[in-house]
Design a protein around this motif. Structure first.
Motif, short mmCIF file in Angstrom:
data_model
loop_
_atom_site.label_atom_id
_atom_site.label_comp_id
_atom_site.label_asym_id
_atom_site.label_seq_id
_atom_site.Cartn_x
_atom_site.Cartn_y
_atom_site.Cartn_z
N LEU A 88 -22.90 -7.53 -15.30
CA LEU A 88 -23.08 -6.99 -14.01
C LEU A 88 -21.44 -7.49 -13.54
N PRO A 121 -25.56 -3.46 -14.60
CA PRO A 121 -25.86 -2.76 -13.45
C PRO A 121 -24.94 -3.30 -12.22
N PHE A 123 -23.53 -4.01 -7.34
CA PHE A 123 -23.68 -3.75 -6.72
C PHE A 123 -22.43 -4.15 -5.97
N LEU A 145 -28.97 -12.80 -5.50
CA LEU A 145 -29.24 -11.51 -5.57
C LEU A 145 -28.99 -11.13 -7.45
N LEU A 149 -30.79 -9.88 -10.63
CA LEU A 149 -30.37 -8.55 -11.59
C LEU A 149 -30.47 -9.04 -12.66
N GLN A 152 -33.43 -9.16 -13.64
CA GLN A 152 -34.26 -7.38 -13.56
C GLN A 152 -34.02 -6.61 -13.95
N GLY A 153 -32.39 -7.01 -14.48
CA GLY A 153 -32.31 -5.47 -14.51
C GLY A 153 -32.47 -4.19 -13.40
N LEU A 154 -31.92 -3.03 -13.42
CA LEU A 154 -32.30 -2.39 -12.88
C LEU A 154 -32.21 -1.16 -12.99
N LEU A 160 -26.50 -1.23 -5.79
CA LEU A 160 -27.37 -1.38 -4.77
C LEU A 160 -26.34 -1.66 -3.70
N PRO A 230 -30.65 0.93 -2.46
CA PRO A 230 -30.52 1.83 -3.90
C PRO A 230 -30.07 2.59 -3.77
#
Ligand code: MN
Length: 254
Positions: A88, A121, A123, A145, A149, A152-154, A160, A230
């Protein structure tokens, strides 16, 4: 199980309190490495340094400073400096909101974009309002968050952009998924004379104004909500692409 690796950066520079608050919050979720510019690089956009060497130094365990842009930091970290590839990339907490069209200037958002380009991923998170900044809400939200993430991943090509309204935790009115807002451009150039009688210009003299779209990042933050937008890197305007297909014939060589 080894903790997930999280790369943290910003555009306000390695000494920013927002960066420290973010790194501390994310240390609850994974193994944090900070790679950040050695000075403020706000509004650096997605600039990449190609015409001079870049220097990096570890100023504290897991804290690296680079004499480049936020995008340089993410690139260097992922392609060379880090022992393992991050799961991340998180940029922030920026001192000031990054709303609407401002995302294209933002070094914070661009750092997250670079994460996406490298397939990670990402943000960006920004704290609205002005100094003195309070990061309790933003730091807590970043932690939650990041956890989500990592689980769940993106979807690919998605980052984001998070904006947190100013104010204490009890003033926050929840979270809204939003679309990118639009600035209403007004006169924002200040023209003056320097002490030697020459004209100079200063960009961004007045407070920005925004169009009210109803469901934008600006609308959410104004209503006291944490905005999550997003964003995609593919800037193609697909509807117009279809319309303009008719031009192909006319643009062809005679
Ligand atoms: Mn900044």
């Amino acid at each position: 199980m080894t903790a997930p690796a999280i790369l943290v950066t910003n555009d306000d520079g390695i000494h920013s309190e927002g960066l420290r608050a973010l790194a501390e919050a994310l240390a609850h979720v994974g193994e944090v490495t900070v790679v950040a510019p050695d000075r403020e690089r706000s509004a650096a956009g997605h600039a990449l340094t190609l015409h001079r060497p870049l220097r990096a130094s570890e100023v504290a365990p897991g804290w690296h400073r680079v004499d480049g842009t936020p995008t340089d930091c993410v690139t260097l970290a992922v392609m060379g400096m880090l022992k393992r590839r991050p799961h991340l990339v998180v940029a922030g907490i920026n001192l000031g909101a990054n709303l609407g069209d401002d995302v294209t200037y933002s070094g914070t958002v661009s750092a997250a974009m670079e994460g996406i380009l490298l397939g990670i991923p990402a943000f960006a998170i920004s704290q609205g309002g002005g100094a003195p900044f309070e990061f309790t809400v933003a730091a807590d939200f970043a932690r939650r968050l990041a956890g989500l993430l990592l689980e769940q991943g993106l979807p690919p090509d998605t980052l984001l952009n998070v904006n947190v309204p100013a104010g204490p935790p009890e003033s926050i009115r929840g979270v809204a998924l939003t679309r990118q807002g639009r600035r209403a451009y007004r006169e924002s150039i200040v023209e003056k004379l320097d002490p030697r009688g020459k004209t100079y210009y200063w960009i961004g003299g007045s407070e920005p104004e925004w169009e009210c779209l109803g469901d934008s990042d600006y609308d959410a933050v104004t209503a006291g909500k944490i905005s999550v937008t997003p964003l995609r890197l593919d800037l193609t305007h697909y509807e117009v692409l279809t319309t303009l297909r008719g031009w192909e014939e006319r643009l062809r060589d005679p």
